[in-house]
Design a protein around this motif. Structure first.
Motif, mmCIF file in Angstrom:
data_model
loop_
_atom_site.group_PDB
_atom_site.id
_atom_site.type_symbol
_atom_site.label_atom_id
_atom_site.label_comp_id
_atom_site.label_asym_id
_atom_site.label_seq_id
_atom_site.Cartn_x
_atom_site.Cartn_y
_atom_site.Cartn_z
ATOM 1 N N ASP A 1 39.445 71.511 45.577
ATOM 2 C CA ASP A 1 40.314 72.271 46.475
ATOM 3 C C ASP A 1 40.956 73.426 45.712
ATOM 4 O O ASP A 1 41.503 73.236 44.627
ATOM 5 C CB ASP A 1 41.386 71.351 47.065
ATOM 6 N N GLY A 2 40.851 74.622 46.263
ATOM 7 C CA GLY A 2 41.379 75.818 45.616
ATOM 8 C C GLY A 2 40.299 76.658 44.949
ATOM 9 O O GLY A 2 40.514 77.833 44.665
ATOM 10 N N ASP A 3 39.126 76.056 44.676
ATOM 11 C CA ASP A 3 38.000 76.801 44.111
ATOM 12 C C ASP A 3 37.103 77.285 45.243
ATOM 13 O O ASP A 3 37.166 76.777 46.361
ATOM 14 C CB ASP A 3 37.172 75.920 43.163
ATOM 15 N N ASP A 4 36.243 78.242 44.935
ATOM 16 C CA ASP A 4 35.267 78.706 45.908
ATOM 17 C C ASP A 4 34.058 77.773 45.899
ATOM 18 O O ASP A 4 33.587 77.389 44.819
ATOM 19 C CB ASP A 4 34.807 80.131 45.568
ATOM 20 N N PRO A 5 33.528 77.415 47.062
ATOM 21 C CA PRO A 5 32.326 76.577 47.096
ATOM 22 C C PRO A 5 31.171 77.266 46.372
ATOM 23 O O PRO A 5 30.976 78.475 46.491
ATOM 24 C CB PRO A 5 32.015 76.442 48.589
ATOM 25 N N ALA A 6 30.418 76.490 45.609
ATOM 26 C CA ALA A 6 29.258 77.008 44.890
ATOM 27 C C ALA A 6 28.191 75.927 44.824
ATOM 28 O O ALA A 6 28.499 74.753 44.631
ATOM 29 C CB ALA A 6 29.649 77.439 43.482
ATOM 30 N N VAL A 7 26.950 76.335 44.988
ATOM 31 C CA VAL A 7 25.819 75.423 44.860
ATOM 32 C C VAL A 7 25.707 75.017 43.398
ATOM 33 O O VAL A 7 25.922 75.824 42.492
ATOM 34 C CB VAL A 7 24.527 76.122 45.339
ATOM 35 N N PHE A 8 25.381 73.760 43.153
ATOM 36 C CA PHE A 8 25.218 73.257 41.785
ATOM 37 C C PHE A 8 24.196 74.090 41.029
ATOM 38 O O PHE A 8 23.133 74.408 41.538
ATOM 39 C CB PHE A 8 24.772 71.794 41.816
ATOM 40 N N ALA A 9 24.540 74.434 39.798
ATOM 41 C CA ALA A 9 23.640 75.178 38.920
ATOM 42 C C ALA A 9 23.508 74.413 37.609
ATOM 43 O O ALA A 9 24.493 74.283 36.875
ATOM 44 C CB ALA A 9 24.192 76.580 38.664
ATOM 45 N N PRO A 10 22.321 73.873 37.312
ATOM 46 C CA PRO A 10 22.141 73.170 36.037
ATOM 47 C C PRO A 10 22.553 74.074 34.872
ATOM 48 O O PRO A 10 22.259 75.262 34.864
ATOM 49 C CB PRO A 10 20.643 72.876 36.006
ATOM 50 N N GLY A 11 23.256 73.508 33.919
ATOM 51 C CA GLY A 11 23.704 74.272 32.758
ATOM 52 C C GLY A 11 25.055 74.938 32.934
ATOM 53 O O GLY A 11 25.597 75.500 31.982
ATOM 54 N N ALA A 12 25.608 74.895 34.148
ATOM 55 C CA ALA A 12 26.931 75.490 34.375
ATOM 56 C C ALA A 12 27.990 74.653 33.657
ATOM 57 O O ALA A 12 27.789 73.472 33.384
ATOM 58 C CB ALA A 12 27.230 75.561 35.866
ATOM 59 N N LYS A 13 29.116 75.281 33.373
ATOM 60 C CA LYS A 13 30.197 74.541 32.715
ATOM 61 C C LYS A 13 30.720 73.449 33.647
ATOM 62 O O LYS A 13 30.598 73.550 34.870
ATOM 63 C CB LYS A 13 31.316 75.481 32.288
ATOM 64 N N PRO A 14 31.297 72.392 33.076
ATOM 65 C CA PRO A 14 31.818 71.305 33.912
ATOM 66 C C PRO A 14 32.866 71.799 34.914
ATOM 67 O O PRO A 14 33.707 72.632 34.587
ATOM 68 C CB PRO A 14 32.453 70.354 32.896
ATOM 69 N N THR A 15 32.793 71.266 36.115
ATOM 70 C CA THR A 15 33.768 71.592 37.149
ATOM 71 C C THR A 15 35.094 70.899 36.875
ATOM 72 O O THR A 15 36.158 71.446 37.148
ATOM 73 C CB THR A 15 33.230 71.146 38.521
ATOM 74 N N ILE A 16 35.016 69.687 36.334
ATOM 75 C CA ILE A 16 36.206 68.901 36.007
ATOM 76 C C ILE A 16 36.117 68.450 34.562
ATOM 77 O O ILE A 16 35.073 67.973 34.123
ATOM 78 C CB ILE A 16 36.325 67.667 36.927
ATOM 79 N N VAL A 17 37.212 68.603 33.832
ATOM 80 C CA VAL A 17 37.318 68.071 32.469
ATOM 81 C C VAL A 17 38.469 67.071 32.483
ATOM 82 O O VAL A 17 39.582 67.404 32.882
ATOM 83 C CB VAL A 17 37.577 69.183 31.436
ATOM 84 N N VAL A 18 38.169 65.848 32.075
ATOM 85 C CA VAL A 18 39.179 64.791 32.071
ATOM 86 C C VAL A 18 39.498 64.394 30.634
ATOM 87 O O VAL A 18 38.755 64.708 29.711
ATOM 88 C CB VAL A 18 38.726 63.548 32.871
ATOM 89 N N THR A 19 40.589 63.692 30.477
ATOM 90 C CA THR A 19 40.994 63.181 29.169
ATOM 91 C C THR A 19 40.635 61.708 29.090
ATOM 92 O O THR A 19 41.048 60.919 29.950
ATOM 93 C CB THR A 19 42.516 63.365 28.970
ATOM 94 N N GLN A 20 39.836 61.358 28.078
ATOM 95 C CA GLN A 20 39.466 59.959 27.901
ATOM 96 C C GLN A 20 40.731 59.121 27.743
ATOM 97 O O GLN A 20 41.684 59.513 27.081
ATOM 98 C CB GLN A 20 38.572 59.785 26.680
ATOM 99 N N GLY A 21 40.729 57.960 28.390
ATOM 100 C CA GLY A 21 41.861 57.053 28.319
ATOM 101 C C GLY A 21 42.819 57.188 29.483
ATOM 102 O O GLY A 21 43.793 56.447 29.576
ATOM 103 N N THR A 22 42.537 58.126 30.398
ATOM 104 C CA THR A 22 43.438 58.330 31.540
ATOM 105 C C THR A 22 42.855 57.740 32.823
ATOM 106 O O THR A 22 41.686 57.372 32.891
ATOM 107 C CB THR A 22 43.726 59.826 31.781
#
Length: 149
Positions: free
Chosen positions: A38-59
């Motif tokens: 939510d808040g981003d523009d819709p985009a078709v998946f593109a292999p090799g694109a940067k991650p859409t979500i980055v999470v912190t391990q342990g959360t």
């Protein structure tokens, strides 16, 4: 340590994200499918694109996944599990809590978006880059997938 349903329920979410399914008909033969933060523009998946979500391990995070179209979708995430906390804003009965990696989301039939609230488990030792997507093959193939790290 292995995550249990009780430990996820007791955890305080690090953040809450809203993700939604949508689509756009391009012509009589092709529809693009999207899974979007939510808040981003819709985009078709593109292999090799940067991650859409980055999470912190342990959360632990809460994700609200909405369906914004009149077609059902099935949310699936690789490598991690979640507990469905609510469906369409209504809390799930405690006897129905379980660890899962896929959940059905109803199509839009009125003025509100069907949704599920998921308690996402990022406490395990699994690290790396993996996908989340609609588990309906045609939707996934036409772009309804994204990368998480």
């Amino acid at each position: 340590p292995e995550t249990t349903v009780l430990s996820l329920l007791a955890a305080i979410p690090h953040t809450t994200r809203t993700i939604y399914f949508s689509q756009r008909r391009l012509n009589s033969d092709q529809t693009n499918y999207y899974i979007t933060i939510d808040g981003d523009d819709p985009a078709v998946f593109a292999p090799g694109a940067k991650p859409t979500i980055v999470v912190t391990q342990g959360t632990v995070e809460d994700w609200i996944v909405e369906n914004r179209v009149a077609e059902a979708h099935t949310f699936h995430v690789h490598q991690v599990h979640f507990v469905v906390m609510a469906v369409n804003g209504v809390a799930v009965a405690s006897q129905d809590y379980k660890l899962q990696d896929v959940v059905y989301i109803s199509p839009v039939t009125g003025s509100s978006f069907p949704s599920v609230r998921l308690r996402m488990d990022f406490t395990s030792v699994v690290v790396g880059t993996f996908v989340y997507h609609c588990h309906m093959l045609a939707h996934e193939d036409y772009g309804m997938m994204a990368v998480i790290q």
